[in-house]
Design a protein around this motif. Sequence first.
Motif, PDB file in Angstrom:
ATOM      1  N   VAL A   1     -16.024  -3.707 -26.078  1.00  0.00           N
ATOM      2  CA  VAL A   1     -16.052  -2.372 -26.502  1.00  0.00           C
ATOM      3  C   VAL A   1     -17.366  -1.914 -26.509  1.00  0.00           C
ATOM      4  CG1 VAL A   1     -15.788  -0.732 -28.335  1.00  0.00           C
ATOM      5  CG2 VAL A   1     -14.053  -2.399 -27.814  1.00  0.00           C
ATOM      6  N   THR A   2     -18.404  -2.472 -26.850  1.00  0.00           N
ATOM      7  CA  THR A   2     -19.823  -2.138 -26.896  1.00  0.00           C
ATOM      8  C   THR A   2     -20.164  -2.002 -25.688  1.00  0.00           C
ATOM      9  OG1 THR A   2     -20.202  -3.175 -28.854  1.00  0.00           O
ATOM     10  CG2 THR A   2     -22.101  -2.522 -27.635  1.00  0.00           C
ATOM     11  N   GLU A   3     -19.741  -2.957 -24.504  1.00  0.00           N
ATOM     12  CA  GLU A   3     -20.342  -2.472 -23.350  1.00  0.00           C
ATOM     13  C   GLU A   3     -19.750  -1.232 -22.589  1.00  0.00           C
ATOM     14  OE1 GLU A   3     -20.278  -5.755 -20.064  1.00  0.00           O
ATOM     15  OE2 GLU A   3     -18.473  -4.803 -19.749  1.00  0.00           O
ATOM     16  N   VAL A   4     -18.576  -0.954 -22.732  1.00  0.00           N
ATOM     17  CA  VAL A   4     -17.816   0.165 -22.355  1.00  0.00           C
ATOM     18  C   VAL A   4     -18.594   1.473 -22.891  1.00  0.00           C
ATOM     19  CG1 VAL A   4     -15.827   1.613 -22.007  1.00  0.00           C
ATOM     20  CG2 VAL A   4     -15.856  -0.978 -22.019  1.00  0.00           C
ATOM     21  N   LEU A   5     -18.904   1.332 -24.290  1.00  0.00           N
ATOM     22  CA  LEU A   5     -19.650   2.684 -24.738  1.00  0.00           C
ATOM     23  C   LEU A   5     -20.858   2.785 -24.150  1.00  0.00           C
ATOM     24  CD1 LEU A   5     -18.781   1.869 -28.470  1.00  0.00           C
ATOM     25  CD2 LEU A   5     -17.404   3.318 -26.770  1.00  0.00           C
ATOM     26  N   GLU A   6     -21.813   1.451 -24.064  1.00  0.00           N
ATOM     27  CA  GLU A   6     -23.251   1.800 -23.324  1.00  0.00           C
ATOM     28  C   GLU A   6     -23.122   2.276 -22.244  1.00  0.00           C
ATOM     29  OE1 GLU A   6     -25.157  -2.312 -25.659  1.00  0.00           O
ATOM     30  OE2 GLU A   6     -24.376  -2.340 -23.576  1.00  0.00           O
ATOM     31  N   LEU A   7     -22.278   1.906 -21.376  1.00  0.00           N
ATOM     32  CA  LEU A   7     -22.283   2.480 -19.986  1.00  0.00           C
ATOM     33  C   LEU A   7     -21.703   3.930 -19.996  1.00  0.00           C
ATOM     34  CD1 LEU A   7     -20.767  -0.547 -18.042  1.00  0.00           C
ATOM     35  CD2 LEU A   7     -23.118   0.447 -17.861  1.00  0.00           C
ATOM     36  N   THR A   8     -20.800   4.432 -20.728  1.00  0.00           N
ATOM     37  CA  THR A   8     -20.312   5.561 -20.953  1.00  0.00           C
ATOM     38  C   THR A   8     -21.433   6.596 -21.444  1.00  0.00           C
ATOM     39  OG1 THR A   8     -17.841   5.000 -21.204  1.00  0.00           O
ATOM     40  CG2 THR A   8     -18.436   7.227 -21.822  1.00  0.00           C
ATOM     41  N   LEU A   9     -22.108   6.265 -22.603  1.00  0.00           N
ATOM     42  CA  LEU A   9     -23.123   6.945 -22.985  1.00  0.00           C
ATOM     43  C   LEU A   9     -24.305   7.016 -22.112  1.00  0.00           C
ATOM     44  CD1 LEU A   9     -23.161   5.407 -26.641  1.00  0.00           C
ATOM     45  CD2 LEU A   9     -22.917   7.799 -26.199  1.00  0.00           C
ATOM     46  N   HIS A  10     -24.525   6.109 -21.185  1.00  0.00           N
ATOM     47  CA  HIS A  10     -25.668   5.916 -20.130  1.00  0.00           C
ATOM     48  C   HIS A  10     -25.383   7.075 -18.939  1.00  0.00           C
ATOM     49  CE1 HIS A  10     -27.819   4.801 -16.678  1.00  0.00           C
ATOM     50  NE2 HIS A  10     -28.853   4.368 -17.669  1.00  0.00           N
ATOM     51  N   ALA A  11     -23.991   7.052 -18.833  1.00  0.00           N
ATOM     52  CA  ALA A  11     -23.589   8.137 -17.921  1.00  0.00           C
ATOM     53  C   ALA A  11     -23.732   9.421 -18.245  1.00  0.00           C
ATOM     54  CB  ALA A  11     -22.036   7.738 -17.442  1.00  0.00           C
ATOM     55  N   PHE A  12     -23.346   9.805 -19.383  1.00  0.00           N
ATOM     56  CA  PHE A  12     -23.408  11.209 -20.255  1.00  0.00           C
ATOM     57  C   PHE A  12     -24.916  11.503 -20.212  1.00  0.00           C
ATOM     58  CE2 PHE A  12     -23.987  13.430 -24.175  1.00  0.00           C
ATOM     59  CZ  PHE A  12     -23.356  14.680 -23.705  1.00  0.00           C
ATOM     60  N   ALA A  13     -25.891  10.528 -20.625  1.00  0.00           N
ATOM     61  CA  ALA A  13     -27.386  10.950 -20.824  1.00  0.00           C
ATOM     62  C   ALA A  13     -27.842  11.247 -19.436  1.00  0.00           C
ATOM     63  CB  ALA A  13     -28.002   9.644 -21.344  1.00  0.00           C
ATOM     64  N   ALA A  14     -27.384  10.302 -18.282  1.00  0.00           N
ATOM     65  CA  ALA A  14     -27.990  10.402 -17.123  1.00  0.00           C
ATOM     66  C   ALA A  14     -27.398  11.808 -16.590  1.00  0.00           C
ATOM     67  CB  ALA A  14     -27.476   9.292 -16.229  1.00  0.00           C
ATOM     68  N   ASN A  15     -26.300  12.322 -16.819  1.00  0.00           N
ATOM     69  CA  ASN A  15     -25.811  13.567 -16.139  1.00  0.00           C
ATOM     70  C   ASN A  15     -26.542  14.569 -16.747  1.00  0.00           C
ATOM     71  OD1 ASN A  15     -23.873  14.996 -14.331  1.00  0.00           O
ATOM     72  ND2 ASN A  15     -23.524  15.986 -16.438  1.00  0.00           N
ATOM     73  N   LEU A  16     -27.100  14.584 -17.959  1.00  0.00           N
ATOM     74  CA  LEU A  16     -27.959  15.640 -18.722  1.00  0.00           C
ATOM     75  C   LEU A  16     -29.473  15.538 -18.148  1.00  0.00           C
ATOM     76  CD1 LEU A  16     -26.704  15.500 -22.509  1.00  0.00           C
ATOM     77  CD2 LEU A  16     -25.875  17.155 -20.484  1.00  0.00           C
ATOM     78  N   VAL A  17     -29.977  14.383 -17.847  1.00  0.00           N
ATOM     79  CA  VAL A  17     -31.165  14.328 -17.410  1.00  0.00           C
ATOM     80  C   VAL A  17     -31.331  14.892 -16.021  1.00  0.00           C
ATOM     81  CG1 VAL A  17     -32.941  12.627 -16.704  1.00  0.00           C
ATOM     82  CG2 VAL A  17     -31.817  12.307 -19.142  1.00  0.00           C
ATOM     83  N   SER A  18     -30.044  14.672 -15.164  1.00  0.00           N
ATOM     84  CA  SER A  18     -30.021  14.959 -13.965  1.00  0.00           C
ATOM     85  C   SER A  18     -30.060  16.797 -13.915  1.00  0.00           C
ATOM     86  CB  SER A  18     -28.629  14.564 -13.243  1.00  0.00           C
ATOM     87  OG  SER A  18     -28.655  14.999 -11.918  1.00  0.00           O
ATOM     88  N   ALA A  19     -29.421  17.071 -14.788  1.00  0.00           N
ATOM     89  CA  ALA A  19     -29.400  18.633 -14.828  1.00  0.00           C
ATOM     90  C   ALA A  19     -30.706  19.130 -15.222  1.00  0.00           C
ATOM     91  CB  ALA A  19     -28.263  19.038 -16.154  1.00  0.00           C
ATOM     92  N   ALA A  20     -31.524  18.537 -16.096  1.00  0.00           N
ATOM     93  CA  ALA A  20     -32.793  19.006 -16.534  1.00  0.00           C
ATOM     94  C   ALA A  20     -33.772  18.765 -15.080  1.00  0.00           C
ATOM     95  CB  ALA A  20     -33.195  18.256 -17.649  1.00  0.00           C
ATOM     96  N   VAL A  21     -33.708  17.589 -14.429  1.00  0.00           N
ATOM     97  CA  VAL A  21     -34.582  17.400 -13.097  1.00  0.00           C
ATOM     98  C   VAL A  21     -34.457  18.644 -12.145  1.00  0.00           C
ATOM     99  CG1 VAL A  21     -34.602  15.983 -11.183  1.00  0.00           C
ATOM    100  CG2 VAL A  21     -34.403  15.042 -13.503  1.00  0.00           C
ATOM    101  N   ARG A  22     -33.059  18.837 -12.116  1.00  0.00           N
ATOM    102  CA  ARG A  22     -32.878  20.337 -11.072  1.00  0.00           C
ATOM    103  C   ARG A  22     -33.276  21.648 -11.709  1.00  0.00           C
ATOM    104  NH1 ARG A  22     -26.806  19.716 -10.433  1.00  0.00           N
ATOM    105  NH2 ARG A  22     -26.891  18.085 -12.130  1.00  0.00           N
TER     106      ARG A  22
END
Length: 210
Positions: free
Chosen positions: A130-151
């Motif tokens: 469970v923790t692994e799935v949560l980590e990867l999902t949270l990472h994907a969410f954070a990465a998308n927000l950072v990507s929006a900011a980069v643009r």
Amino acid sequence: MSRALLTLVQWLSPAFPTGAFAYSHGLEWAIAEGEVQDAAGVEQWVADILRFGSGRTDAILLAHALKGHDLEALSDLARALAPSAERLRETEEQGAAFAATTAALTGRALPPRPLPLAIGQAAAALGRPVTEVLELTLHAFAANLVSAAVRFVPLGQTEGQAILSRLHPLIEEIAREAAEAPIEAIGSAAVRGDLAAMRHETQQVRIFKT
């Protein structure tokens, strides 16, 4: 690396067709209003959303889905927790796209659900911790927000990756806590982020859907 983990990484990749790149989670409004202007501001904004907002909330919902809890009830709760029309649209549209694509790949019947529950109903069959799935999902969410900011700030690609790297310890912490949290522990205190999402609904010039 196991086949199941590779599958999960694929599902949470930016290349997976959920349309995540089109959503800023209200961040576009904050940037346009000058509340977020640089790398430090982006990092703080994303950290607060992860720690106090929908990052933590969705992680708890996802954890319960992975443990086999009632997906219908959890889906209703996820919809009720959406603080604005755009946030509801964001989680439902991405969730429907995620469910449709994973259903096509796996041959399973995966009805559309809010995004954390769509991920949960698909990923439960992978048997990953469970923790692994949560980590990867949270990472994907954070990465998308950072990507929006980069643009939109804009930031350099390296600067964006540095922000994401510094968020890793927080992502690990939230995943550990959410994996064991009761459903009653769900709550949001990211009020400014919620207001940003509401105000984005009437923003006249915008790039992102939310």
